[in-house]
Enzyme design. Structure first.
Site, PDB file in Angstrom:
ATOM      1  N   ASP A 187       2.785  -5.480   2.956  1.00 21.78           N
ATOM      2  CA  ASP A 187       1.504  -4.816   3.221  1.00 21.78           C
ATOM      3  C   ASP A 187       1.711  -3.306   3.292  1.00 21.78           C
ATOM      4  O   ASP A 187       1.440  -2.585   2.346  1.00 21.78           O
ATOM      5  CB  ASP A 187       0.857  -5.370   4.498  1.00 21.78           C
ATOM      6  CG  ASP A 187      -0.648  -5.133   4.534  1.00 21.78           C
ATOM      7  OD1 ASP A 187      -1.199  -4.588   3.561  1.00 21.78           O
ATOM      8  OD2 ASP A 187      -1.284  -5.506   5.542  1.00 21.78           O
ATOM      9  N   ASP A 192       0.066   4.419   0.525  1.00 18.37           N
ATOM     10  CA  ASP A 192      -0.177   5.371   1.622  1.00 18.37           C
ATOM     11  C   ASP A 192       0.181   4.818   2.994  1.00 18.37           C
ATOM     12  O   ASP A 192       0.030   5.500   4.004  1.00 18.37           O
ATOM     13  CB  ASP A 192      -1.632   5.854   1.609  1.00 18.37           C
ATOM     14  CG  ASP A 192      -2.635   4.709   1.616  1.00 18.37           C
ATOM     15  OD1 ASP A 192      -2.237   3.562   1.337  1.00 18.37           O
ATOM     16  OD2 ASP A 192      -3.826   4.948   1.899  1.00 18.37           O
ATOM     17  N   HIS A 216       0.838  -1.211   0.000  1.00 22.15           N
ATOM     18  CA  HIS A 216       0.000   0.000   0.000  1.00 22.15           C
ATOM     19  C   HIS A 216       0.869   1.256   0.000  1.00 22.15           C
ATOM     20  O   HIS A 216       1.671   1.451   0.921  1.00 22.15           O
ATOM     21  CB  HIS A 216      -0.910   0.006   1.226  1.00 22.15           C
ATOM     22  CG  HIS A 216      -1.972  -1.049   1.187  1.00 22.15           C
ATOM     23  ND1 HIS A 216      -3.208  -0.836   0.629  1.00 22.15           N
ATOM     24  CD2 HIS A 216      -1.974  -2.336   1.637  1.00 22.15           C
ATOM     25  CE1 HIS A 216      -3.941  -1.945   0.750  1.00 22.15           C
ATOM     26  NE2 HIS A 216      -3.211  -2.870   1.346  1.00 22.15           N
ATOM     27  N   GLU A 272      -8.720 -12.076   6.386  1.00 24.30           N
ATOM     28  CA  GLU A 272      -7.789 -11.424   7.311  1.00 24.30           C
ATOM     29  C   GLU A 272      -8.569 -11.123   8.596  1.00 24.30           C
ATOM     30  O   GLU A 272      -8.410 -11.787   9.611  1.00 24.30           O
ATOM     31  CB  GLU A 272      -7.239 -10.148   6.670  1.00 24.30           C
ATOM     32  CG  GLU A 272      -6.294  -9.346   7.542  1.00 24.30           C
ATOM     33  CD  GLU A 272      -5.933  -7.985   6.947  1.00 24.30           C
ATOM     34  OE1 GLU A 272      -4.929  -7.431   7.386  1.00 24.30           O
ATOM     35  OE2 GLU A 272      -6.665  -7.473   6.076  1.00 24.30           O
TER      36      GLU A 272
END
Length: 327
Positions: A271, A16, A14, A193
């Site tokens: 991640d 951000d 990701h 998850e």
């Protein structure tokens, strides 16, 4: 074995959630290291996924102008190069970056141009995945997937659904994934998850993604493991973040080894490099220390990653040969 020197592939990353202290300092000169560590990096244990995701807000708040988006994208290239990542797919939700007047279209344009320059400067091959979010409306989801279609001849390679899996049903997003399927858009989807195997089944049946982001709770259902293997559905596994959000209490109890041994296609990913305070080299070391993984495991995961990536066949061939040589 020095994992830092080995070439690696990352499919679940990701944008951000991966702002280094250096780039945050550039964007917000008043920030102290202590403040950065407290706001951008999640603790070793969060209350849950929603708690972990709070840290992402700090990231996208600083990614609202052309210059900010460019700097953050270049910063990630620098991190990937240092970690010896040779191919990565970076994902973000364009609608999150429209708070100060940019249109979603302009956001995607800015990031694709920055990726273009990053590839040239750092020699890391990168694709872009655009995300809708669980709490978005049907219209917002359709807007996002339409952008993937619109930018299909650029570095934009796929569509994803992210955010709080447990708090929001899939209903608002079925139409967007149907659009993706009809328009042959590559899809991945976060599932398995915050919720168990039933969430993965629901995602597979309604969205038909080629890959699942996380999917680590598939081990709760032997039939699901069989389905994933027989249908070559790839799992994008992120160890440290799974422990932080309490999918597993500790690394020793993670399902990664069982998934690997069951013959399911899978890859290792960070991640959010900042939120999880990690690199792929660190994740590899963790696997080596905990499950005694070695070159054979990492070679297989990297070859599976490039095979199931959304890259062009030309790039796949180049990357495969680099992995074969190195491992």
């Amino acid at each position: 074995m020095n994992y830092e020197n080995q070439p690696k592939i990352e499919l679940h990353l990701h944008l951000d959630c991966s702002l280094s202290f250096d780039v945050v300092k550039q964007l917000k000169p008043s920030v102290t290291l202590e403040e950065y560590q407290g706001s951008f990096i999640a603790p070793a244990k969060c209350a849950d996924l929603a708690d972990y995701l709070k840290r992402a807000i700090k990231g996208f708040e600083l990614m609202q102008t052309k210059e900010q988006l460019r700097l953050v994208t270049f910063d990630l290239f620098k991190q990937l190069k240092a970690d010896n990542v040779i191919y990565a797919e970076i994902r973000f939700a364009p609608l999150l970056h429209t708070l100060e007047g940019l249109s979603a279209e302009q956001v995607v344009e800015i990031v694709t141009e920055a990726v273009d320059l990053g590839i040239e400067e750092y020699g890391v091959h990168v694709g872009i995945i655009l995300c809708t979010l669980r709490h978005y409306s049907e219209e917002q989801s359709m807007n996002t997937v339409s952008l993937v279609g619109q930018f299909k001849d650029t570095h934009v390679v796929g569509f994803d659904i992210a955010a709080d899996e447990d708090g929001f049903p899939i209903d608002n997003h079925v139409m967007a994934f149907q659009f993706a399927i009809a328009n042959k858009i590559n899809c991945t989807a976060h599932a398995g998850e915050a919720k168990g195997s039933e969430s993965i089944w629901e995602t597979l049946n309604n969205f038909e993604p080629k890959r699942i982001g996380h999917g680590v709770r598939s081990t709760e259902d032997e039939n699901l493991l069989l389905y994933l293997k027989n249908n070559s559905v790839h799992l994008e596994i992120c160890l440290t973040s799974n422990i932080q959000v309490n999918v597993f209490d500790k690394i020793e109890n993670h399902s990664v080894d069982k998934i690997y041994n069951s013959g399911i296609s899978m890859s290792i990913n960070t991640d959010g490099r900042t939120i999880s305070n990690t690199t792929l080299s660190k994740e590899y070391s963790l696997l080596h220390q905990t499950f005694n993984w070695n070159k054979v495991h990492f070679k297989k995961c990297n070859l599976e990653a490039i095979e199931h990536s959304f890259a062009s066949e030309t790039i796949k061939t180049i990357i495969k040969s680099q992995i074969e040589k190195a491992y």
